[in-house]
Scaffold this motif. Sequence first.
Motif, PDB file in Angstrom:
ATOM      1  N   THR A  93       5.045   8.536 -29.458  1.00 34.18           N
ATOM      2  CA  THR A  93       4.351   8.987 -28.261  1.00 34.18           C
ATOM      3  C   THR A  93       4.220   7.921 -27.294  1.00 34.18           C
ATOM      4  N   GLU A  94       3.591   6.782 -27.868  1.00 29.91           N
ATOM      5  CA  GLU A  94       3.429   5.574 -26.941  1.00 29.91           C
ATOM      6  C   GLU A  94       4.627   5.058 -26.466  1.00 29.91           C
ATOM      7  N   PHE A  95       5.634   4.836 -27.625  1.00 29.24           N
ATOM      8  CA  PHE A  95       6.713   4.325 -27.249  1.00 29.24           C
ATOM      9  C   PHE A  95       7.406   5.159 -26.174  1.00 29.24           C
ATOM     10  N   LEU A  96       7.730   6.247 -26.244  1.00 35.47           N
ATOM     11  CA  LEU A  96       8.194   7.044 -25.425  1.00 35.47           C
ATOM     12  C   LEU A  96       7.759   7.041 -23.820  1.00 35.47           C
ATOM     13  N   ALA A  97       6.600   7.104 -23.939  1.00 26.00           N
ATOM     14  CA  ALA A  97       5.794   7.038 -22.612  1.00 26.00           C
ATOM     15  C   ALA A  97       5.958   5.665 -21.989  1.00 26.00           C
ATOM     16  N   GLY A  98       5.988   4.620 -22.662  1.00 26.81           N
ATOM     17  CA  GLY A  98       6.409   3.353 -22.193  1.00 26.81           C
ATOM     18  C   GLY A  98       8.035   3.316 -21.488  1.00 26.81           C
ATOM     19  N   LEU A  99       8.881   4.045 -22.322  1.00 27.68           N
ATOM     20  CA  LEU A  99      10.331   4.052 -21.855  1.00 27.68           C
ATOM     21  C   LEU A  99      10.223   4.831 -20.594  1.00 27.68           C
ATOM     22  N   ARG A 100       9.537   6.101 -20.533  1.00 31.98           N
ATOM     23  CA  ARG A 100       9.562   6.736 -19.280  1.00 31.98           C
ATOM     24  C   ARG A 100       9.063   6.123 -18.244  1.00 31.98           C
ATOM     25  N   THR A 101       7.832   5.423 -18.336  1.00 31.09           N
ATOM     26  CA  THR A 101       7.158   4.633 -17.010  1.00 31.09           C
ATOM     27  C   THR A 101       8.132   3.413 -16.731  1.00 31.09           C
ATOM     28  N   ASP A 102       8.928   2.647 -17.605  1.00 35.65           N
ATOM     29  CA  ASP A 102       9.738   1.536 -17.195  1.00 35.65           C
ATOM     30  C   ASP A 102      10.870   2.317 -16.283  1.00 35.65           C
ATOM     31  N   GLY A 103      11.547   3.395 -17.106  1.00 34.96           N
ATOM     32  CA  GLY A 103      12.503   4.078 -16.233  1.00 34.96           C
ATOM     33  C   GLY A 103      12.090   4.332 -14.820  1.00 34.96           C
ATOM     34  N   PHE A 104      10.930   5.017 -14.691  1.00 28.83           N
ATOM     35  CA  PHE A 104      10.592   5.511 -13.339  1.00 28.83           C
ATOM     36  C   PHE A 104      10.409   4.084 -12.596  1.00 28.83           C
ATOM     37  N   LEU A 105       9.915   3.273 -13.028  1.00 32.88           N
ATOM     38  CA  LEU A 105       9.580   1.901 -12.129  1.00 32.88           C
ATOM     39  C   LEU A 105      11.079   1.304 -11.666  1.00 32.88           C
ATOM     40  N   ILE A 106      12.135   1.319 -12.630  1.00 31.38           N
ATOM     41  CA  ILE A 106      13.249   0.978 -12.392  1.00 31.38           C
ATOM     42  C   ILE A 106      14.033   1.537 -11.468  1.00 31.38           C
ATOM     43  N   LYS A 107      13.977   3.137 -11.276  1.00 26.94           N
ATOM     44  CA  LYS A 107      14.432   3.993 -10.576  1.00 26.94           C
ATOM     45  C   LYS A 107      13.785   3.967  -8.788  1.00 26.94           C
ATOM     46  N   GLU A 108      12.447   3.584  -9.033  1.00 29.01           N
ATOM     47  CA  GLU A 108      12.055   3.775  -7.895  1.00 29.01           C
ATOM     48  C   GLU A 108      11.870   2.488  -6.847  1.00 29.01           C
ATOM     49  N   ASP A 109      11.986   1.353  -8.051  1.00 28.11           N
ATOM     50  CA  ASP A 109      12.210   0.029  -7.032  1.00 28.11           C
ATOM     51  C   ASP A 109      13.328  -0.795  -7.662  1.00 28.11           C
ATOM     52  N   HIS A 110      14.484  -0.802  -6.959  1.00 29.92           N
ATOM     53  CA  HIS A 110      15.551  -1.409  -7.434  1.00 29.92           C
ATOM     54  C   HIS A 110      15.241  -2.991  -7.354  1.00 29.92           C
ATOM     55  N   SER A 111      14.397  -3.563  -6.803  1.00 31.05           N
ATOM     56  CA  SER A 111      13.958  -5.083  -6.765  1.00 31.05           C
ATOM     57  C   SER A 111      13.299  -5.439  -7.960  1.00 31.05           C
ATOM     58  N   GLU A 149       0.907  -1.097   0.043  1.00 34.93           N
ATOM     59  CA  GLU A 149       0.016   0.098   0.179  1.00 34.93           C
ATOM     60  C   GLU A 149       0.738   1.303  -0.323  1.00 34.93           C
ATOM     61  N   GLU A 150       1.830   1.571   0.970  1.00 38.32           N
ATOM     62  CA  GLU A 150       2.674   2.399   0.869  1.00 38.32           C
ATOM     63  C   GLU A 150       3.559   2.719  -0.519  1.00 38.32           C
ATOM     64  N   THR A 151       4.053   1.730  -1.115  1.00 38.88           N
ATOM     65  CA  THR A 151       4.467   1.701  -2.241  1.00 38.88           C
ATOM     66  C   THR A 151       3.574   2.333  -3.250  1.00 38.88           C
ATOM     67  N   ARG A 152       2.516   1.524  -3.342  1.00 40.37           N
ATOM     68  CA  ARG A 152       1.480   2.075  -4.378  1.00 40.37           C
ATOM     69  C   ARG A 152       0.895   3.670  -4.150  1.00 40.37           C
ATOM     70  N   LYS A 153       0.852   4.081  -2.940  1.00 41.78           N
ATOM     71  CA  LYS A 153       0.617   5.502  -2.689  1.00 41.78           C
ATOM     72  C   LYS A 153       1.796   6.332  -3.193  1.00 41.78           C
ATOM     73  N   ARG A 154       2.969   5.908  -3.227  1.00 42.20           N
ATOM     74  CA  ARG A 154       3.981   6.636  -3.690  1.00 42.20           C
ATOM     75  C   ARG A 154       4.261   6.601  -4.998  1.00 42.20           C
ATOM     76  N   LEU A 155       3.936   5.476  -5.644  1.00 39.08           N
ATOM     77  CA  LEU A 155       4.231   5.357  -7.137  1.00 39.08           C
ATOM     78  C   LEU A 155       3.294   6.015  -8.134  1.00 39.08           C
ATOM     79  N   LEU A 156       1.850   5.739  -7.676  1.00 40.23           N
ATOM     80  CA  LEU A 156       0.784   6.219  -8.347  1.00 40.23           C
ATOM     81  C   LEU A 156       0.988   7.575  -9.060  1.00 40.23           C
ATOM     82  N   PRO A 157       1.257   8.469  -8.141  1.00 37.57           N
ATOM     83  CA  PRO A 157       0.938   9.836  -9.026  1.00 37.57           C
ATOM     84  C   PRO A 157       1.897   9.907 -10.086  1.00 37.57           C
ATOM     85  N   GLU A 158       3.226   9.407  -9.919  1.00 31.68           N
ATOM     86  CA  GLU A 158       4.119   9.553 -11.003  1.00 31.68           C
ATOM     87  C   GLU A 158       3.857   8.702 -12.133  1.00 31.68           C
ATOM     88  N   LEU A 159       3.148   7.638 -11.852  1.00 34.00           N
ATOM     89  CA  LEU A 159       2.773   6.688 -12.960  1.00 34.00           C
ATOM     90  C   LEU A 159       1.631   7.238 -13.803  1.00 34.00           C
TER      91      LEU A 159
END
Length: 212
Positions: A91-109, A38-48
């Motif tokens: 646009t779709e491709f770049l948005a996907g890259l941005r999302t994946d990059g954010f997830l990698i940065k925010e959750d190193h696991s 839950e805490e991870t979800r609250k932190r990540l959802l706004p950026e996602l």
Amino acid sequence: MNLRNLYRVEREDMDRLRELLTECFEQDPLYMRLIPEEETRKRLLPELFECDLYEMFGTSCEIYADSEEFNGMMILSDESEPYNPITFYLTEFLAGLRTDGFLIKEDHSLKTLWNFLIGRDYLNSRWTDELHQNQRLHIIYFAVRPSMQGKGIASRLMRPVIHYAYEKKLMISLETHNEKNIPMYEHYGFRLFETVEKHFGLKQYCMVRDPV
């Protein structure tokens, strides 16, 4: 597309739109499976959601709120309207890259990234490939602030869409991951087209409203 009596959302409304999406979907079955903690979800959802919104504003999507108070919103794709495929897919491709990059940065696991990768079929509306591709509206997001549900906001949003589809003789498609939403959509004339279940023990209820 011009939907009467609704507030057309612009880029300057991004912060309010992101906040509304986060509040409405933080307990949604899909996002609870994708981000179980839950805490991870609250932190990540706004950026996602911000990543999603950059894609929506960059493509042919239309975004409306019930009013300037932002108690409800929807994001629509009008498949009957012409679009530039190069711009769309880039646009779709770049948005996907941005999302994946954010997830990698925010959750190193990489657990969250992995969940999003295997859960892509729930996110990309792939099931609509079976439907009309040029005579259809697709509702990507439809949400009402939890504290304002039961006050007619859903009807305020849905009725103009149905009227527009009626005038243009368009099918409307949408999906929900919450079984409790099915009766509401049936009330507006939607029917269950199919149920998709691929990962997480999660069901995606795919619904359509036929042209009338």
